[in-house]
Design a protein around this motif. Sequence first.
Motif, PDB file in Angstrom:
ATOM      1  N   ALA A 295      51.013  56.750  29.471  1.00 42.51           N
ATOM      2  CA  ALA A 295      50.175  56.196  30.537  1.00 42.51           C
ATOM      3  C   ALA A 295      49.821  57.269  31.552  1.00 42.51           C
ATOM      4  O   ALA A 295      48.673  57.354  32.013  1.00 42.51           O
ATOM      5  CB  ALA A 295      50.894  55.037  31.210  1.00 42.51           C
ATOM      6  N   GLN A 296      50.767  58.101  31.885  1.00 42.88           N
ATOM      7  CA  GLN A 296      50.512  59.173  32.849  1.00 42.88           C
ATOM      8  C   GLN A 296      49.494  60.167  32.283  1.00 42.88           C
ATOM      9  O   GLN A 296      48.569  60.576  32.989  1.00 42.88           O
ATOM     10  CB  GLN A 296      51.820  59.884  33.196  1.00 42.88           C
ATOM     11  N   LEU A 297      49.649  60.542  31.010  1.00 40.11           N
ATOM     12  CA  LEU A 297      48.707  61.490  30.403  1.00 40.11           C
ATOM     13  C   LEU A 297      47.298  60.894  30.279  1.00 40.11           C
ATOM     14  O   LEU A 297      46.302  61.605  30.402  1.00 40.11           O
ATOM     15  CB  LEU A 297      49.197  61.920  29.022  1.00 40.11           C
ATOM     16  N   ALA A 298      47.229  59.584  30.037  1.00 39.40           N
ATOM     17  CA  ALA A 298      45.928  58.923  29.883  1.00 39.40           C
ATOM     18  C   ALA A 298      45.328  58.507  31.215  1.00 39.40           C
ATOM     19  O   ALA A 298      44.170  58.107  31.270  1.00 39.40           O
ATOM     20  CB  ALA A 298      46.073  57.708  28.967  1.00 39.40           C
ATOM     21  N   GLY A 299      46.119  58.569  32.279  1.00 40.39           N
ATOM     22  CA  GLY A 299      45.622  58.165  33.599  1.00 40.39           C
ATOM     23  C   GLY A 299      45.512  56.665  33.737  1.00 40.39           C
ATOM     24  O   GLY A 299      44.580  56.165  34.365  1.00 40.39           O
ATOM     25  N   MET A 300      46.471  55.950  33.167  1.00 43.20           N
ATOM     26  CA  MET A 300      46.456  54.483  33.200  1.00 43.20           C
ATOM     27  C   MET A 300      47.804  53.967  33.669  1.00 43.20           C
ATOM     28  O   MET A 300      48.779  54.698  33.731  1.00 43.20           O
ATOM     29  CB  MET A 300      46.202  53.925  31.792  1.00 43.20           C
ATOM     30  N   HIS A 301      47.848  52.679  33.932  1.00 46.17           N
ATOM     31  CA  HIS A 301      49.094  52.006  34.261  1.00 46.17           C
ATOM     32  C   HIS A 301      49.801  51.653  32.946  1.00 46.17           C
ATOM     33  O   HIS A 301      49.142  51.282  31.971  1.00 46.17           O
ATOM     34  CB  HIS A 301      48.803  50.731  35.069  1.00 46.17           C
ATOM     35  N   PRO A 302      51.135  51.758  32.892  1.00 47.06           N
ATOM     36  CA  PRO A 302      51.857  51.418  31.649  1.00 47.06           C
ATOM     37  C   PRO A 302      51.561  49.999  31.150  1.00 47.06           C
ATOM     38  O   PRO A 302      51.523  49.768  29.939  1.00 47.06           O
ATOM     39  CB  PRO A 302      53.329  51.573  32.034  1.00 47.06           C
TER      40      PRO A 302
END
Length: 149
Positions: free
Chosen positions: A14-21
């Motif tokens: 999620a961090q690498l994709a720029g999203m919330h888990p």
Amino acid sequence: MNDDAPLLTVSQAAQLAGMHPQTLRQYDRLGLVTPRRTVGRGRRYSYNDVERLREVQRLAQGEGVNLAGIKRILELERHVALLERQLAELLAFQAETVEAERRVFAAGTTGDVVVVPRGRRVRRTELRVDVDSRASSGALVLWRPSPRR
């Protein structure tokens, strides 16, 4: 390193994709991006999964495509990739077949079969093949004439 190896946890992906888990979990439930599972059923994402997540985000936010549309786009892209692989295999097979059909064979003076370039007339002296009399190949050559076109 293998980009398809399931290494990343939900929070790392999620961090690498720029999203919330929680978004990743929702995408998994919808079948947009399906991570692999550990023995304890935990999700593990690969770097390829992260790229797919970024593509989903780009389609949703940048292009305004809804999640059902995104799922269909991803399915079609996978199908196209499969068809492209099959086409490449068929083209390679066809090239081999055409090359095999272009070969012309002639019998040498010693009984060996030699390949002759198509459209070239061969003299008896050119068909001589030096063969080691001590070694016998035992080769069997099958020939099937192609149908007249």
